[in-house]
Scaffold this motif. Structure first.
Motif, short mmCIF file in Angstrom:
data_model
loop_
_atom_site.label_atom_id
_atom_site.label_comp_id
_atom_site.label_asym_id
_atom_site.label_seq_id
_atom_site.Cartn_x
_atom_site.Cartn_y
_atom_site.Cartn_z
N ARG A 125 0.86 -1.18 0.00
CA ARG A 125 0.00 0.00 0.00
C ARG A 125 0.90 1.23 0.00
NH1 ARG A 125 -5.19 1.63 -1.25
NH2 ARG A 125 -5.91 3.30 0.14
N VAL A 126 0.68 2.14 -0.98
CA VAL A 126 1.55 3.30 -1.17
C VAL A 126 0.74 4.58 -0.90
CG1 VAL A 126 3.02 4.57 -2.78
CG2 VAL A 126 2.90 2.06 -2.89
N TYR A 127 1.41 5.53 -0.20
CA TYR A 127 0.79 6.82 0.12
C TYR A 127 1.62 7.93 -0.54
CZ TYR A 127 -1.83 4.21 3.61
OH TYR A 127 -2.67 3.30 4.24
N PRO A 128 1.09 8.55 -1.59
CA PRO A 128 1.87 9.58 -2.29
C PRO A 128 2.10 10.84 -1.44
CG PRO A 128 0.09 8.74 -3.67
CD PRO A 128 -0.15 8.23 -2.28
N SER A 174 2.52 12.83 2.28
CA SER A 174 2.90 12.62 3.68
C SER A 174 1.93 13.27 4.65
CB SER A 174 4.30 13.18 3.93
OG SER A 174 4.31 14.58 3.67
N THR A 175 0.96 13.98 4.11
CA THR A 175 0.03 14.71 4.98
C THR A 175 -1.40 14.23 4.89
OG1 THR A 175 -0.33 16.40 3.28
CG2 THR A 175 1.45 16.77 4.88
N THR A 176 -1.70 13.45 3.86
CA THR A 176 -3.07 12.98 3.69
C THR A 176 -3.07 11.59 3.06
OG1 THR A 176 -5.20 13.40 2.62
CG2 THR A 176 -3.24 14.12 1.45
N ALA A 177 -4.16 10.87 3.30
CA ALA A 177 -4.30 9.54 2.71
C ALA A 177 -4.94 9.58 1.33
CB ALA A 177 -5.12 8.64 3.63
N ALA A 178 -5.29 10.80 0.91
CA ALA A 178 -5.90 10.93 -0.41
C ALA A 178 -4.92 10.46 -1.47
CB ALA A 178 -6.33 12.37 -0.65
N GLY A 179 -5.42 9.70 -2.41
CA GLY A 179 -4.58 9.20 -3.51
C GLY A 179 -3.82 7.94 -3.20
N ALA A 180 -3.97 7.38 -2.00
CA ALA A 180 -3.27 6.14 -1.67
C ALA A 180 -3.76 5.01 -2.59
CB ALA A 180 -3.53 5.77 -0.21
N ASN A 237 -2.97 0.69 -4.04
CA ASN A 237 -2.29 -0.60 -3.88
C ASN A 237 -1.37 -0.84 -5.07
OD1 ASN A 237 -3.77 -1.04 -1.55
ND2 ASN A 237 -5.32 -2.30 -2.59
N ASP A 238 -0.13 -1.17 -4.76
CA ASP A 238 0.85 -1.49 -5.80
C ASP A 238 1.04 -3.00 -5.82
OD1 ASP A 238 3.00 -1.34 -7.65
OD2 ASP A 238 4.43 -1.37 -5.98
N SER A 239 1.03 -3.58 -6.99
CA SER A 239 1.21 -5.04 -7.09
C SER A 239 2.13 -5.37 -8.25
CB SER A 239 -0.15 -5.75 -7.27
OG SER A 239 -0.77 -5.34 -8.47
N THR A 240 2.80 -6.46 -8.15
CA THR A 240 3.69 -6.92 -9.22
C THR A 240 3.83 -8.43 -9.13
OG1 THR A 240 5.86 -6.60 -10.24
CG2 THR A 240 5.80 -6.68 -7.85
N ALA A 298 17.11 -11.06 0.17
CA ALA A 298 15.92 -10.27 -0.11
C ALA A 298 15.25 -10.65 -1.43
CB ALA A 298 16.28 -8.80 -0.12
N ASP A 299 13.93 -10.44 -1.46
CA ASP A 299 13.14 -10.64 -2.68
C ASP A 299 12.99 -9.35 -3.47
OD1 ASP A 299 12.42 -13.39 -2.16
OD2 ASP A 299 10.92 -12.69 -0.74
N LEU A 300 12.86 -8.20 -2.76
CA LEU A 300 12.49 -6.96 -3.43
C LEU A 300 13.05 -5.76 -2.68
CD1 LEU A 300 9.99 -5.58 -1.57
CD2 LEU A 300 8.79 -7.56 -2.50
N THR A 301 13.03 -4.64 -3.36
CA THR A 301 13.38 -3.37 -2.75
C THR A 301 12.32 -2.35 -3.18
OG1 THR A 301 15.17 -1.79 -2.40
CG2 THR A 301 14.88 -2.63 -4.64
N PHE A 302 12.53 -1.06 -2.85
CA PHE A 302 11.51 -0.05 -3.12
C PHE A 302 12.12 1.13 -3.88
CE2 PHE A 302 10.23 -2.28 0.72
CZ PHE A 302 8.91 -2.61 0.44
N ARG A 303 11.28 1.69 -4.71
CA ARG A 303 11.63 2.94 -5.35
C ARG A 303 11.40 4.09 -4.36
NH1 ARG A 303 11.71 1.76 -10.87
NH2 ARG A 303 10.63 -0.19 -11.41
N SER A 304 11.80 5.24 -4.76
CA SER A 304 11.63 6.40 -3.86
C SER A 304 10.17 6.70 -3.60
CB SER A 304 12.31 7.64 -4.48
OG SER A 304 13.69 7.44 -4.63
N ASP A 305 9.29 6.37 -4.58
CA ASP A 305 7.87 6.66 -4.39
C ASP A 305 7.14 5.57 -3.61
OD1 ASP A 305 7.86 4.62 -6.22
OD2 ASP A 305 6.88 5.73 -7.84
N GLY A 306 7.87 4.53 -3.21
CA GLY A 306 7.25 3.47 -2.42
C GLY A 306 6.84 2.26 -3.20
N GLN A 307 6.92 2.30 -4.53
CA GLN A 307 6.55 1.12 -5.31
C GLN A 307 7.64 0.04 -5.20
OE1 GLN A 307 5.67 2.30 -9.33
NE2 GLN A 307 3.66 3.13 -8.80
N MET A 308 7.21 -1.18 -5.39
CA MET A 308 8.13 -2.31 -5.26
C MET A 308 8.95 -2.52 -6.54
SD MET A 308 5.60 -5.12 -3.45
CE MET A 308 4.35 -4.89 -4.72
#
Length: 600
Positions: A395-398, A400-406, A408-411, A450-460
């Protein structure tokens, strides 16, 4: 005979009459001639002859005498006829008696023959009876011995048609000595091998334990066209606050395996529960219970070994005991590494109100891990090819101040693997090779990289990983077995966002990798100074032996010693040591011993 005598008497009478008549005629003729002669001589004296009457009387007398003789002969013939008749009657009676005697003798002979046949049959029956008795006695003795053995030394417990066996259970006394301390039990945490300049690398450690002792219960029953099996396997290596879901779902009491199976006679097999992953190599087809495990003492096995032990539901089909295909849906768990932005979550620690361990991470799995596999046994060796598909989400939150726009990222990740194992030198040697290559499959390597890492935006972003293990095993004698393993687990760099995020970043601070960590203000030492690189690979060479002091009806007593050399390498960063690969490393020399008693 009477008729013949009468004829004979008649002939005799006729002959007498004829002789008399001939004599009378001769006498008459003589008399006439005599008269003539007297006349010629004229003077000869004439002789006086008997008269005719006297002759006739004489003949009568003779006839009477002959009649008397004939009567006597008749009487004699009559007597003889009577005697002959009596003789004939006696002969007839004798013949009848002889016939009766012959008949009786024949009957007696037949009876004797029948008796002989009966005696012979009786002898055969007695012989067969003796043979059958001997066989029955032998069978009874064997059954008695079998019953006695089953009572005094049972191989299994029979309960309502189900056979329950503890075979595979053992008690172990194991020790481990490490040249560099890891703070582990007898199982080694490969990705935590101390770096060569850390404080732990300056210390050795010794540990002894019986926690790897194992209890096995297997129940087998037959129902119609299927064999039903239930299997439970546990040991004491789990802990209430450290059991996790990463590689083996091993909760206290440590649930190693716990599955049920229906194997149909047409080759289809259905299995569900906690079991070895379908990715694990087997010795026969895809059968549960035939998994090929490295022959090591370390319960973490050896680097490069591909496996999981977790929930799964498996379906497989046997084609003529030569080819097997199978598919499984298994539990999954995502292992992150590298950069980890805080605007996302992949999972969480277990809910304190639930049954999960609240100190371990549980990923939010989108779907079960899927495995498909085919195995071949053409007559020499065992060969496998398999594929893995994994489904990740977070689950990604674009903001830092609101949950708007959150969102689910999947791959989707996965890999392909395979292996083989072949016998050599009349099965005294065995050579094997197994590997797995793919994206996001590091969890299946023995080091749990490890299986995965994250981008700066939180995506896998899935990491490229590779695991492989080569094995040489030898059995020079029935009691002694040797093993040699070399393998490793590798994870590649993944530079994202211009090298600002990802895994194995060149910007990682490696300046303290050559320096032992100093105590902080509270005099608490740290492992090393600044040495922030990510794991690159873990390699291990292990060798050892097992020797069976006893292997028989009372079980098996075996002893083993193992040596391992483990090297852990980090990806290089900034200010790091001048190693050939540009990164820091840690090494460990490990000696292990084991003494095990296996139940028969």
């Amino acid at each position: 005979m009477n008729t013949n005598l009468k004829v004979f008497a008649t002939l005799l009478l006729a002959s007498t009459v004829a002789v008399g008549y001939a004599q009378s005629t001769a006498d008459s003729a003589g008399s006439t001639a005599h008269k003539a002669t007297a006349k010629r001589t004229h003077h000869r004296v004439v002789e006086k002859k008997p008269s005719v009457e006297s002759q006739i009387e004489e003949l009568r007398n003779e006839l009477n005498e002959q009649h008397g003789q004939i009567d006597t002969l008749k009487q004699q013939l009559s007597d003889r006829d009577a005697q002959l008749q009596q003789a004939q009657q006696a002969a007839s009676q004798a013949q009848t008696a002889a016939q009766q005697a012959q008949q009786a003798a024949s009957q007696e002979q037949q009876q004797l023959s029948d008796n002989s046949a009966a005696v012979s049959s009786l002898k055969d029956s007695v012989s067969d009876l003796k043979s059958n008795t001997t066989s029955i006695v032998g069978t009874l003795q064997e059954q008695q011995a079998s019953v006695k053995k089953a009572i005094e030394h049972p191989d299994a417990i029979h309960f309502k048609g189900v056979t329950i066996s503890p075979t595979g259970s053992f008690i172990e006394a194991a020790t481990v000595w490490r040249s560099a301390a890891t703070g582990d039990d007898i199982n080694t945490h490969f990705t935590a091998i101390p770096l060569e300049n850390s404080g732990q690398a300056q210390l050795s450690e010794f540990y002894g334990s019986g926690r790897q002792s194992r209890l096995v219960i297997k129940a087998v029953g037959h129902a119609g066209n299927a064999t039903l099996t239930g299997y439970y396997e546990m040991d004491w290596l789990g802990a209430g606050v450290t059991s996790n879901n990463n590689q083996s779902n091993s909760y206290v009491i440590r649930q190693r395996q716990l599955w049920a199976q229906a194997a149909l006679h047409n080759g289809w097999t259905f299995t569900g529960g906690q079991m070895w992953s379908l990715t694990t190599e087997t010795t026969h087809g895809l059968d549960n219970g035939t998994e090929i495990l490295p022959g090591v003492i370390d319960p973490q096995y050896t680097a490069g070994f591909v496996w999981n032990r977790q929930y799964g539901f498996r379906v497989s089909k046997d084609f003529g005991n030569k080819v097997w295909i199978g598919a499984a849906a298994e539990n999954d768990q995502a292992l992150p590494g590298g950069s980890s932005p805080t605007n996302q979550f992949l999972g969480q620690a277990g809910d304190t109100g639930g049954l999960y361990d609240n100190q371990s991470n549980y990923s939010y799995n989108l779907a079960p891990e899927m495995v498909a596999k085919v195995a071949f046994e053409p007559g020499w060796g065992h060969y496998e090819l398999f594929g893995v598909a994994r489904f990740f989400q977070n689950r990604v939150y674009p903001s830092s101040t609101t949950a708007a726009g959150a969102y689910n990222d999947s791959t989707v990740g996965g890999g392909i693997g395979g292996g083989f194992r072949v016998p050599l030198a009349h099965k005294k040697l065995s050579v094997g090779l197994k590997g797995l290559w793919g994206d996001g499959v590091g969890r299946m390597g023995d080091s749990t990289i490890a299986d995965l890492t994250f981008r700066s935006d939180g995506q896998m972003s899935l990491l490229h990983t590779f695991s492989a293990l080569s094995t040489l095993e030898a059995s020079p004698t029935k009691r002694l077995s040797l093993y040699f393993n070399y393998g490793g687990d590798y994870v590649g760099r993944d530079l994202l966002n211009g090298g600002k995020s990802g895994y194995g970043l060149y910007s990682a601070d490696m300046s303290g990798c050559n320096t032992e960590g100093l105590p902080a203000g509270s005099y608490t030492p740290s492992a090393t100074g600044n040495c922030k690189g990510n794991n690159k690979d873990v390699q291990e060479f292990s060798s050892g032996y097992w020797y069976n002091f006893y292997d028989g009806s009372m079980g098996r007593l075996r002893q083993g010693i193992q040596y391992s050399y483990i090297r852990r390498d980090l990806w290089s960063g900034t200010g790091g040591p001048l190693n050939p690969d540009g990164g820091a490393k840690g090494t460990d020399n490990i000696f292990e011993t084991s003494l095990r008693y296996y139940l028969p």
